[in-house]
Design a protein around this motif. Structure first.
Motif, mmCIF file in Angstrom:
data_model
loop_
_atom_site.group_PDB
_atom_site.id
_atom_site.type_symbol
_atom_site.label_atom_id
_atom_site.label_comp_id
_atom_site.label_asym_id
_atom_site.label_seq_id
_atom_site.Cartn_x
_atom_site.Cartn_y
_atom_site.Cartn_z
ATOM 1 N N ILE A 70 0.534 -1.359 0.258
ATOM 2 C CA ILE A 70 0.350 0.139 0.481
ATOM 3 C C ILE A 70 0.968 1.714 -0.051
ATOM 4 C CG2 ILE A 70 -1.464 1.526 0.827
ATOM 5 C CD1 ILE A 70 -3.135 -1.011 1.895
ATOM 6 N N ARG A 71 2.264 1.339 0.883
ATOM 7 C CA ARG A 71 2.989 2.290 0.733
ATOM 8 C C ARG A 71 3.503 2.796 -0.134
ATOM 9 N NH1 ARG A 71 7.852 3.559 0.284
ATOM 10 N NH2 ARG A 71 8.561 1.628 0.944
ATOM 11 N N LYS A 72 4.197 1.722 -1.078
ATOM 12 C CA LYS A 72 4.643 1.643 -2.695
ATOM 13 C C LYS A 72 3.495 1.999 -3.774
ATOM 14 C CE LYS A 72 8.161 -1.637 -2.275
ATOM 15 N NZ LYS A 72 8.736 -3.225 -3.023
ATOM 16 N N GLY A 73 2.025 1.457 -3.150
ATOM 17 C CA GLY A 73 1.333 2.219 -4.382
ATOM 18 C C GLY A 73 1.117 3.439 -4.248
ATOM 19 N N THR A 74 1.348 3.823 -2.435
ATOM 20 C CA THR A 74 0.761 5.527 -2.609
ATOM 21 C C THR A 74 1.708 6.495 -2.937
ATOM 22 O OG1 THR A 74 -0.225 4.545 -0.280
ATOM 23 C CG2 THR A 74 0.117 7.363 -0.798
ATOM 24 N N GLU A 75 3.186 5.751 -2.676
ATOM 25 C CA GLU A 75 4.288 6.976 -3.421
ATOM 26 C C GLU A 75 4.050 6.716 -4.940
ATOM 27 O OE1 GLU A 75 6.064 9.011 -1.323
ATOM 28 O OE2 GLU A 75 5.457 7.910 -0.093
ATOM 29 N N ALA A 76 3.975 5.608 -5.531
ATOM 30 C CA ALA A 76 3.350 5.454 -6.987
ATOM 31 C C ALA A 76 2.126 6.588 -7.526
ATOM 32 C CB ALA A 76 3.594 4.213 -7.756
ATOM 33 N N ALA A 77 1.340 6.949 -7.063
ATOM 34 C CA ALA A 77 0.406 7.276 -6.955
ATOM 35 C C ALA A 77 0.937 9.005 -7.168
ATOM 36 C CB ALA A 77 -0.891 7.085 -6.353
ATOM 37 N N LYS A 78 1.333 9.532 -5.743
ATOM 38 C CA LYS A 78 1.617 11.018 -5.851
ATOM 39 C C LYS A 78 2.793 11.417 -6.840
ATOM 40 C CE LYS A 78 1.572 10.833 -0.630
ATOM 41 N NZ LYS A 78 2.063 10.523 0.926
ATOM 42 N N LYS A 79 3.555 10.490 -7.649
ATOM 43 C CA LYS A 79 4.266 10.939 -8.430
ATOM 44 C C LYS A 79 3.562 10.941 -9.628
ATOM 45 C CE LYS A 79 8.521 7.973 -6.968
ATOM 46 N NZ LYS A 79 9.778 7.705 -7.245
ATOM 47 N N ASN A 80 2.483 10.254 -9.628
ATOM 48 C CA ASN A 80 1.503 10.779 -11.098
ATOM 49 C C ASN A 80 0.244 11.165 -10.864
ATOM 50 O OD1 ASN A 80 1.704 8.969 -13.248
ATOM 51 N ND2 ASN A 80 0.965 7.169 -11.978
ATOM 52 N N LEU A 81 0.071 12.944 -10.371
ATOM 53 C CA LEU A 81 -0.864 13.407 -10.175
ATOM 54 C C LEU A 81 -1.105 14.514 -11.209
ATOM 55 C CD1 LEU A 81 0.172 14.934 -6.425
ATOM 56 C CD2 LEU A 81 -1.989 13.849 -7.600
ATOM 57 N N ILE A 82 -2.030 13.943 -11.382
ATOM 58 C CA ILE A 82 -2.623 15.802 -12.337
ATOM 59 C C ILE A 82 -4.055 16.619 -11.658
ATOM 60 C CG2 ILE A 82 -2.396 13.920 -14.315
ATOM 61 C CD1 ILE A 82 -5.078 12.939 -14.112
ATOM 62 N N ARG A 83 -3.782 17.512 -12.378
ATOM 63 C CA ARG A 83 -4.502 18.378 -12.612
ATOM 64 C C ARG A 83 -5.859 18.127 -13.330
ATOM 65 N NH1 ARG A 83 -7.549 22.976 -10.665
ATOM 66 N NH2 ARG A 83 -5.405 23.193 -8.799
ATOM 67 N N VAL A 84 -7.439 18.241 -13.355
ATOM 68 C CA VAL A 84 -8.716 17.788 -13.152
ATOM 69 C C VAL A 84 -9.324 18.950 -13.829
ATOM 70 C CG1 VAL A 84 -10.861 16.450 -13.312
ATOM 71 C CG2 VAL A 84 -9.157 14.869 -12.329
ATOM 72 N N PRO A 85 -9.879 19.538 -14.671
ATOM 73 C CA PRO A 85 -10.915 20.550 -14.905
ATOM 74 C C PRO A 85 -11.899 20.719 -14.257
ATOM 75 C CG PRO A 85 -10.199 19.572 -17.089
ATOM 76 C CD PRO A 85 -9.292 18.615 -15.997
ATOM 77 N N LEU A 86 -12.308 20.886 -13.315
ATOM 78 C CA LEU A 86 -14.004 21.196 -12.848
ATOM 79 C C LEU A 86 -14.635 21.829 -13.041
ATOM 80 C CD1 LEU A 86 -13.094 19.784 -9.632
ATOM 81 C CD2 LEU A 86 -13.782 17.976 -11.205
ATOM 82 N N VAL A 87 -15.974 21.723 -13.312
ATOM 83 C CA VAL A 87 -16.923 23.215 -13.953
ATOM 84 C C VAL A 87 -17.837 22.833 -12.584
ATOM 85 C CG1 VAL A 87 -19.274 24.352 -15.295
ATOM 86 C CG2 VAL A 87 -17.175 22.959 -16.433
#
Length: 184
Positions: free
Chosen positions: A62-79
């Motif tokens: 889980i820790r490794k998955g969380t670290e990988a997810a933090k490196k993969n962040l994107i910004r999602v446009p919202l309306v």
């Protein structure tokens, strides 16, 4: 399209474990078990990331998955509380369709899409998964679909309009109230 680097330390990220899977490797002495996880992180304000981790113990995976997810962040446009437009994307044998919804609709999504859109902070959305419903592929397809969204201002700029003009054009017009007839 070039992705901007988002600093995960500056955000208050919440993690959600989508799947924990026990996998085995057959060796001379028998089977060696390890665990693979799919983790989604998001701040609920338009940032989301997806990662996978694998280790011999569940907390470490889980820790490794969380670290990988933090490196993969994107910004999602919202309306407001939804996405700006329809998007359909394919990842492996999975096809995911995500559509904007009216306020109050809620998140109508399956097991793999729901954690991704909720982590991004989307409150009203319609989605459908076609093809394979493997959670790993569904999560990755949903993440890819959100990364393909373009903001209202980008769409307006491409059409030489203001965002207000575009929004007015997109919104469904309500019928005008009927005029009362006066009797003479």
């Amino acid at each position: 399209m070039r992705r901007e680097r988002i600093n995960a330390d500056a955000l208050e990220l919440e993690e959600r474990v989508v799947q924990i899977n026990r996998v085995s490797k057959v060796v001379k002495g028998g089977r060696r078990f390890s665990f693979s996880t799919v983790v989604v992180v998001g701040d609920g304000k338009g940032h989301v990331g997806v990662g996978m981790g694998k280790a011999s113990e569940v907390p470490e995976a889980i820790r490794k998955g969380t670290e990988a997810a933090k490196k993969n962040l994107i910004r999602v446009p919202l309306v407001g509380s939804t996405v700006p437009h329809d998007v359909q994307t394919k990842y492996a044998a999975t096809k995911v369709m995500i559509r904007p919804a009216a306020p109050g609709t809620g998140v109508i999504a399956g097991r793999g899409v729901r954690p991704v859109v909720e982590a991004a902070g989307i409150k009203d959305v319609l989605s459908k998964v076609y093809g394979s419903n493997n959670p790993v592929n569904v999560v990755k397809a949903a993440f890819q679909a959100l990364s393909e969204l373009s903001s209202l201002s980008d769409m307006a700029r491409r059409r030489d309009m203001t965002p207000q003009e575009l929004l007015a054009r997109r919104s469904r017009r309500e019928p005008a109230p009927a005029k009362e007839e006066t009797s003479v």
